[in-house]
Design a protein around this motif. Structure first.
Motif, mmCIF file in Angstrom:
data_model
loop_
_atom_site.group_PDB
_atom_site.id
_atom_site.type_symbol
_atom_site.label_atom_id
_atom_site.label_comp_id
_atom_site.label_asym_id
_atom_site.label_seq_id
_atom_site.Cartn_x
_atom_site.Cartn_y
_atom_site.Cartn_z
ATOM 1 N N LEU A 1 -2.004 -1.147 -5.483
ATOM 2 C CA LEU A 1 -2.404 -2.544 -5.489
ATOM 3 C C LEU A 1 -3.990 -2.655 -5.032
ATOM 4 C CD1 LEU A 1 0.315 -2.762 -3.110
ATOM 5 C CD2 LEU A 1 0.154 -3.909 -5.403
ATOM 6 N N LEU A 2 -4.950 -1.392 -4.891
ATOM 7 C CA LEU A 2 -6.095 -1.326 -4.264
ATOM 8 C C LEU A 2 -7.190 -1.144 -5.839
ATOM 9 C CD1 LEU A 2 -5.984 0.036 -1.061
ATOM 10 C CD2 LEU A 2 -5.783 -1.289 -1.449
ATOM 11 N N ARG B 1 4.599 5.818 -2.574
ATOM 12 C CA ARG B 1 4.610 4.849 -1.546
ATOM 13 C C ARG B 1 2.603 4.512 -1.413
ATOM 14 N NH1 ARG B 1 7.696 5.994 3.880
ATOM 15 N NH2 ARG B 1 9.909 5.184 3.286
ATOM 16 N N MET B 2 2.754 6.093 -1.581
ATOM 17 C CA MET B 2 0.921 6.262 -1.541
ATOM 18 C C MET B 2 0.127 5.918 -3.292
ATOM 19 S SD MET B 2 0.086 9.574 0.286
ATOM 20 C CE MET B 2 -1.854 9.394 0.178
ATOM 21 N N GLU B 3 1.320 6.025 -4.330
ATOM 22 C CA GLU B 3 0.733 5.550 -5.776
ATOM 23 C C GLU B 3 0.936 4.179 -6.066
ATOM 24 O OE1 GLU B 3 3.069 7.739 -7.495
ATOM 25 O OE2 GLU B 3 2.565 9.568 -8.190
ATOM 26 N N ARG B 4 1.946 3.515 -5.030
ATOM 27 C CA ARG B 4 2.180 2.010 -5.000
ATOM 28 C C ARG B 4 0.530 1.012 -4.638
ATOM 29 N NH1 ARG B 4 6.341 -1.861 -2.844
ATOM 30 N NH2 ARG B 4 5.842 -4.182 -3.231
ATOM 31 N N GLU C 1 5.155 0.488 6.426
ATOM 32 C CA GLU C 1 5.498 1.257 5.430
ATOM 33 C C GLU C 1 4.454 2.122 5.108
ATOM 34 O OE1 GLU C 1 9.980 1.907 5.300
ATOM 35 O OE2 GLU C 1 8.957 1.489 3.282
ATOM 36 N N LEU C 2 3.999 0.659 4.214
ATOM 37 C CA LEU C 2 3.208 1.728 3.162
ATOM 38 C C LEU C 2 2.144 2.260 3.518
ATOM 39 C CD1 LEU C 2 3.691 -0.672 -0.170
ATOM 40 C CD2 LEU C 2 4.658 0.874 0.377
ATOM 41 N N LEU C 3 1.327 1.559 4.342
ATOM 42 C CA LEU C 3 -0.413 1.253 5.042
ATOM 43 C C LEU C 3 -0.097 2.979 6.170
ATOM 44 C CD1 LEU C 3 -1.546 -1.532 6.407
ATOM 45 C CD2 LEU C 3 -1.682 -0.218 4.308
#
Length: 497
Positions: free
Chosen positions: A350-351, A343-346, A313-315
């Motif tokens: 993470l990256l 979602r994009m901020e998460r 979902e995030l990708l």
């Protein structure tokens, strides 16, 4: 009086059924004039459909509207009132007619005939309304299937599609097409495409762009049954363009959609108004596939511990979010724009990346597309520990980058310098203008002028822009993105001094 005594009223009444003249209010107005009365029409819920509300016995009106009685006649408030149920016993409405004088034979006949005409109009309206509801429900179902495919949930998409289009997604491979037409003609184009595709494609009115139709065309036994037919439709419409993706697994519909939008930009410059993403060279095709996959896996490794559904979902959201605005991405996925941003901020967190930097976005998008292209393939055990620089600094990539950006050299305005600076400051025209000492509108004009030369959209963002960014990185015209974890000693990566 609106109708003569010889019976000419019948012809006038039948005229109300002519195409273009079918209107409930027009019929009740005619009736009121024909028999010198007040006329009211309401539906079974009591809502007025035409005319003013007339005083009447509520219990009597209720009996007529529920079908307990077909009609009634009363004398109330000094007037003679007739009530008639339309469509009795399956009542669709109640007609009320009130006049000061009693109803003679002529008036009674006119009312009875008018009831028949109103019943026909109400049935027609009900049929049209039902058709519209069915069309709307079908359109919503198509969109729901597309949204499931966009996040890679192929199991749910197949389950939803099975009721109306059994077997449509039995295949695992698909192409996506995006057709562009003036919005006023989109519905007509959708009908033509559905007929042309012969049930071999999912055709969806894009919820975010009024001029776009999205077509998901499954590949049946290695054959794209819808693509040639769609090109034929476009060929017959001079105001229509089509862009298509290369073949992808069904779970990579989002990637295919991005490719189709990118190809659509190229189609606008083609005489046949059609383009396929595979028709031009893309940088990832010139890279060592083993090294590219190893680099992508290392870059995205911080997401590996997430549950599979959450990670997918995030990708999927991030891939779309890199190509479109948060608002458009939200509409396509059927979620709120705050959800898209969250979602994009998460993923950004993470990256440990900065998604406002275009080189970072280009690198992460390359990694996302690399994994999406072969999601089920095992990760290479002995992938060369290359960073993004090593992937890009090869003879084929350098030749590709020089050829692409070299096209800008023919313009005396130094478009290449403007584009390079604009990318370096995150695609901000005002900041570019400050760096170069020119007007912001001049910056936009330069970037817009570069688009047909490069055959890529830049101002709209997306995969076209990221390819141009990668070309600059390959030639060393831009600093490497900080998101390249292979240069920062992350697990599985390599530290480059």
């Amino acid at each position: 009086m609106g109708a003569d005594a010889s019976g000419g009223w019948a012809g006038e009444l039948l005229d109300q059924l002519r195409p273009g003249a079918r209107d409930l209010g027009r019929v009740t107005d005619w009736l009121a004039a024909a028999i010198e009365a007040e006329v009211s029409l309401q539906d079974v819920t009591g809502a007025l459909l035409a005319g003013p509300r007339l005083p009447a016995d509520d219990d009597l009106v209720r009996d007529v509207s529920t079908g307990r009685i077909a009609s009634a006649a009363v004398h109330a408030h000094g007037r003679h009132v007739r009530l008639a149920g339309l469509g009795h016993p399956g009542t669709m409405g109640v007609l009320a007619v009130a006049r000061t004088g009693p109803f003679d034979r002529r008036a009674t006949d006119i009312v009875a005939s008018t009831v028949w005409v109103l019943e026909l109009l109400l049935r027609e309206r009900g049929t049209v309304s039902a058709e519209h509801r069915l069309d709307r429900a079908t359109a919503d179902l198509r969109l729901a299937i597309l949204q499931l495919l966009m996040v890679g949930d192929t199991i749910a998409a197949r389950r939803v599609a099975a009721g109306l289009w059994p077997g449509l997604f039995d295949t695992d491979t698909t192409c996506v097409y995006v057709l562009e037409v003036p919005s006023v003609h989109r519905d007509d184009l959708a009908v033509e495409c559905q007929e042309a595709a012969g049930g071999h494609a999912l055709i969806v009115r894009c919820p975010a762009v009024d001029e776009h139709l999205i077509v998901v065309a499954p590949i049946d036994h290695g054959q794209d049954l819808a693509g040639p037919e769609l090109r034929s439709v476009v060929g017959e419409r001079p105001d229509t363009f089509v862009g298509g993706s290369v073949r992808h697994g069904l779970a990579q519909t989002a990637t295919a959609y991005g490719q189709a939008v990118s190809a659509l930009a190229v189609a606008r410059f083609r005489t046949d108004r059609a383009a396929v993403y595979a028709e031009r060279t893309h940088p990832e095709r010139l890279m060592n596939p083993l090294a590219l996959r190893g680099w992508a896996d290392r870059l995205l490794s911080p997401l590996d511990d997430l549950p599979h559904h959450t990670r997918a979902e995030l990708l999927a959201t991030t891939r779309l979010g890199f190509s479109f605005t948060a608002v458009k991405t939200a509409i396509i996925l059927g979620v709120s724009r705050n959800t898209v941003r969250a979602r994009m901020e998460r993923v950004e967190g993470l990256l440990d990346a900065d998604f406002s930097d275009l080189t970072t976005r280009a690198a992460v998008q390359l990694a996302l597309n690399t994994q999406a292209a072969a999601p089920d393939e095992p990760r290479p055990a002995a992938a060369p520990p290359a960073g993004l620089t090593e992937l890009l600094r090869t003879d084929p990539l350098l030749a590709w980058a020089n050829d692409l950006l070299g096209r800008l050299a023919t313009d005396t305005r130094d478009l290449r310098r403007t584009v390079r600076t604009w990318i370096a400051v995150g695609g901000n025209a005002e900041r570019t203008a400050q760096v170069l000492g020119i007007h912001a509108q001049t910056v936009r004009d330069h970037v817009r002028s570069a688009e047909p030369v490069l055959e890529r959209q830049l101002l709209a963002g997306g995969s076209d822009l990221y390819e141009v960014v990668l070309a600059h990185l390959a030639l060393g015209d831009l600093d490497e993105p900080a998101a390249d974890r292979t240069k920062r000693g992350q697990p599985g990566g390599t530290v480059h001094e």
